[in-house]
Design a protein around this motif. Structure first.
Motif, PDB file in Angstrom:
ATOM      1  N   GLY A   1      -8.471  24.868 -16.128  1.00 34.67           N
ATOM      2  CA  GLY A   1      -8.199  25.176 -14.730  1.00 34.67           C
ATOM      3  C   GLY A   1      -6.854  24.668 -14.277  1.00 34.67           C
ATOM      4  O   GLY A   1      -6.151  23.946 -15.000  1.00 34.67           O
TER       5      GLY A   1
ATOM      6  N   ARG B   1     -18.195  22.640 -12.764  1.00 35.35           N
ATOM      7  CA  ARG B   1     -16.961  22.752 -11.983  1.00 35.35           C
ATOM      8  C   ARG B   1     -16.637  21.416 -11.324  1.00 35.35           C
ATOM      9  O   ARG B   1     -17.531  20.743 -10.810  1.00 35.35           O
TER      10      ARG B   1
ATOM     11  N   ASP C   1      -6.064  22.464 -12.223  1.00 30.66           N
ATOM     12  CA  ASP C   1      -5.915  21.014 -12.063  1.00 30.66           C
ATOM     13  C   ASP C   1      -5.367  20.354 -13.328  1.00 30.66           C
ATOM     14  O   ASP C   1      -4.937  19.189 -13.284  1.00 30.66           O
TER      15      ASP C   1
ATOM     16  N   TYR D   1     -13.507  20.373  -8.665  1.00 36.89           N
ATOM     17  CA  TYR D   1     -12.359  20.824  -7.877  1.00 36.89           C
ATOM     18  C   TYR D   1     -11.979  22.249  -8.288  1.00 36.89           C
ATOM     19  O   TYR D   1     -12.760  23.167  -8.096  1.00 36.89           O
ATOM     20  N   ASN D   2     -10.817  22.446  -8.913  1.00 42.22           N
ATOM     21  CA  ASN D   2     -10.381  23.795  -9.281  1.00 42.22           C
ATOM     22  C   ASN D   2     -10.482  24.071 -10.776  1.00 42.22           C
ATOM     23  O   ASN D   2      -9.889  25.041 -11.261  1.00 42.22           O
TER      24      ASN D   2
END
Length: 343
Positions: free
Chosen positions: A205, A164, A207, A166-167
């Motif tokens: 994701g 992972r 981002d 951030y998002n």
């Protein structure tokens, strides 16, 4: 004695030939695999022995080194391993094992590599936006091992892997398999493991969402369509280890073990790890020394050393405390601390 040395020379010759084939290929594969944290050594003892541990591991760290080694564990055991790894990184491992000689051993392991908080920067705000983010990699492993004969054990591990940042995340599944053979030659063991055979990983994701104008030459169209940046898939860090260890001296007072592992990864050239351990005072004090990545071009890791202290409590409960130091050519040294509790 002559047969023993012939056996050792034959195995070391095989390891050397594996390494020579890696030299001849000259393939530049560094950085081509996902989840490289799956290659970080687990446990202070294995680390201090230069990662030459595939035929030696006999505690919950065998979940990482060679699941077949778990068959030697016949009690409830807990291993906690922590390393303030390279700058900005923290590495942790938690392993639990339980089993007996009759039906085998089950192990559960959690491996995590995490970063410190980092400041978000953008082209418009190169000095920072005031927000922060982190990145982390986690693997949850379930292992099983048992003896097939008095001298031969086999084990396997299924693991779920997530990375992972951030998002956005990347997910995958991997499988390990290993064998351990106690040879007829006194004190000599042969271990083989193949780790991280699994699915490819691709990061996804929010981002990766961007606003796009699908028709920039036409006026009046929707200029806020959300598109997704598609990233490439990367294979798991598949690695094969072939290891040989020899208890040169094995008495009540002194145990001296020498070990060598041939390593063949899919994201680097082949190499050899060397290690040695001396256990004194009825195995109460252990001293280790090793060397990583021998014959590897552009080698980063090198000398390792460590020590361990074993304390036996009442009712057979045992406590082992270990420390290891791993040197890096350009990034300094890394310390590691382990606690192994048996009930």
């Amino acid at each position: 004695m002559r047969q023993r040395w012939c056996y050792i020379i034959s195995i070391l010759g095989l390891v050397f030939l594996m390494t020579q084939s890696g030299w001849s290929q000259r393939v530049k594969k560094v950085g081509t695999a996902a989840a490289p944290f799956l290659r970080i050594a687990v446990g202070s003892e294995g680390t201090a022995m230069g990662s030459a541990y595939v035929s030696v591991a006999r505690d919950p760290s065998a979940i990482f080194w060679n699941p077949a080694g778990l068959a030697q564990v016949e009690r409830l055991g807990f291993l906690v391993d922590h390393s303030p790894y390279l700058p900005g990184l923290s590495f942790n491992f938690l392993g639990v094992t339980y089993g007996n000689h009759q039906w085998g051993t089950v192990g559960l392991g959690v491996t995590a590599l995490s970063t410190d908080r980092m400041e978000i920067t953008t082209p418009d705000q190169p000095m920072g936006t005031g927000e922060t983010f982190t990145a982390a990699s986690v693997a949850v492993s379930l292992s099983y091992a048992r003896y097939l004969t008095e001298r031969f054990s086999i084990g396997g591990t299924v693991k779920y892997v997530q990375e992972r940042i951030y998002n956005s995340t990347a997910n995958g599944f991997a499988f390990d398999i290993g064998t351990l053979f106690v040879t007829p030659f006194k004190g000599i063991r042969l271990g083989v493991s193949i780790a991280n055979f699994g699915t490819s990983m691709r990061i996804r994701g929010e981002d990766l969402n961007v606003r796009v104008d699908i028709a920039p030459d036409i006026n009046g169209n929707n200029q806020s369509v959300v598109g997704e940046l598609k990233t490439n898939e990367f294979d798991m860090p598949l690695i094969m280890r072939v290891g040989l260890s020899w208890d040169v001296i094995n008495s009540d007072q002194v145990l001296i073990t020498l070990a060598a592992d041939g390593v063949n990864p899919n994201d680097n050239a082949q190499s050899v790890n060397l290690g040695a351990q001396v256990a004194l005072f009825h195995r109460m004090l252990k001293l280790q020394l090793g060397f990583n990545d021998l014959f590897l071009p552009d080698r980063e890791r090198g000398l390792t050393l460590g020590m361990g202290l074993a304390i036996t409590q009442f009712s057979g409960m045992g406590l082992n405390i270990g420390y290891a130091y791993q040197s890096f050519r350009y990034l300094g040294g890394v310390s590691r601390f382990s606690i192994y509790l048996t009930l």
